[in-house]
Design a protein around this motif. Structure first.
Motif, PDB file in Angstrom:
ATOM      1  N   ILE A  31       0.883  -1.332   0.167  1.00  0.00           N
ATOM      2  CA  ILE A  31       0.092   0.009   0.294  1.00  0.00           C
ATOM      3  C   ILE A  31       0.901   1.250  -0.015  1.00  0.00           C
ATOM      4  O   ILE A  31       0.868   2.105  -0.848  1.00  0.00           O
ATOM      5  CB  ILE A  31      -0.830   0.075   1.319  1.00  0.00           C
ATOM      6  CG1 ILE A  31      -2.031  -1.093   1.098  1.00  0.00           C
ATOM      7  CG2 ILE A  31      -1.663   1.353   1.188  1.00  0.00           C
ATOM      8  CD1 ILE A  31      -2.778  -1.375   2.193  1.00  0.00           C
ATOM      9  N   ASP A  32       1.913   1.256   0.920  1.00  0.00           N
ATOM     10  CA  ASP A  32       2.949   2.470   0.884  1.00  0.00           C
ATOM     11  C   ASP A  32       3.530   2.677  -0.387  1.00  0.00           C
ATOM     12  O   ASP A  32       3.761   3.797  -0.810  1.00  0.00           O
ATOM     13  CB  ASP A  32       3.758   1.991   2.278  1.00  0.00           C
ATOM     14  CG  ASP A  32       3.262   2.524   3.683  1.00  0.00           C
ATOM     15  OD1 ASP A  32       1.944   2.845   3.418  1.00  0.00           O
ATOM     16  OD2 ASP A  32       3.821   2.087   4.591  1.00  0.00           O
ATOM     17  N   ALA A  33       3.843   1.522  -0.981  1.00  0.00           N
ATOM     18  CA  ALA A  33       4.468   1.649  -2.301  1.00  0.00           C
ATOM     19  C   ALA A  33       3.787   1.780  -3.625  1.00  0.00           C
ATOM     20  O   ALA A  33       4.107   1.991  -4.688  1.00  0.00           O
ATOM     21  CB  ALA A  33       5.383   0.542  -2.551  1.00  0.00           C
ATOM     22  N   ASP A  34       2.463   1.895  -3.405  1.00  0.00           N
ATOM     23  CA  ASP A  34       1.362   2.042  -4.352  1.00  0.00           C
ATOM     24  C   ASP A  34       1.558   1.004  -5.378  1.00  0.00           C
ATOM     25  O   ASP A  34       1.554   1.258  -6.554  1.00  0.00           O
ATOM     26  CB  ASP A  34       1.645   3.138  -4.894  1.00  0.00           C
ATOM     27  CG  ASP A  34       0.279   3.744  -5.910  1.00  0.00           C
ATOM     28  OD1 ASP A  34      -0.811   3.231  -5.423  1.00  0.00           O
ATOM     29  OD2 ASP A  34       0.251   4.733  -6.799  1.00  0.00           O
ATOM     30  N   ASP A  35       1.933  -0.494  -4.891  1.00  0.00           N
ATOM     31  CA  ASP A  35       2.184  -1.644  -5.847  1.00  0.00           C
ATOM     32  C   ASP A  35       0.752  -2.540  -5.656  1.00  0.00           C
ATOM     33  O   ASP A  35       1.138  -3.374  -4.720  1.00  0.00           O
ATOM     34  CB  ASP A  35       3.518  -2.253  -5.204  1.00  0.00           C
ATOM     35  CG  ASP A  35       3.998  -3.399  -6.054  1.00  0.00           C
ATOM     36  OD1 ASP A  35       3.316  -3.841  -6.878  1.00  0.00           O
ATOM     37  OD2 ASP A  35       5.095  -3.552  -5.915  1.00  0.00           O
TER      38      ASP A  35
END
Length: 108
Positions: free
Chosen positions: A87-91
């Protein structure tokens, strides 16, 4: 702390961890990553808190001779941490992979 108190504490903490993992799984399966990024506390913060819970479970589980539950707690939290990192890496691809891993686990 008596042995029965330790058993009850492990059971309570493990139930809380499973509830949190199930909530993370449900939200990760049903909401777009951009919506998941808006959560407060963040998924990374929740995972970090449950990493501490898993450590407590592992410690107490050794005290009651049940190391398996500590291992299972660690595996659930590892999936939660993977979801949080994705989520943090937008992956989205990594998110889907960790969702599959968590979804395959029995919530017992």
């Amino acid at each position: 702390m008596s042995p029965s108190d330790k058993v009850e504490a492990v059971r309570h903490l493990y139930d809380a961890l499973l509830h949190a993992a199930n909530r993370v799984l449900h939200q990760a399966k049903n909401f777009h990553i951009s919506v998941l990024q808006l959560e407060n506390p963040t998924y990374a913060e929740v995972a970090a808190q449950f990493r501490e819970v898993a450590s407590l479970i592992s410690f107490l589980a050794k005290e009651i001779d049940d190391s398996l539950i500590g291992t299972k707690a660690d595996e659930y939290v590892s999936c939660m941490e993977g979801i949080a990192r994705a989520i943090d890496a937008d992956d989205a691809a990594a998110l889907n992979e960790f969702v599959k891993q968590l979804d395959a686990r029995p919530f017992l």
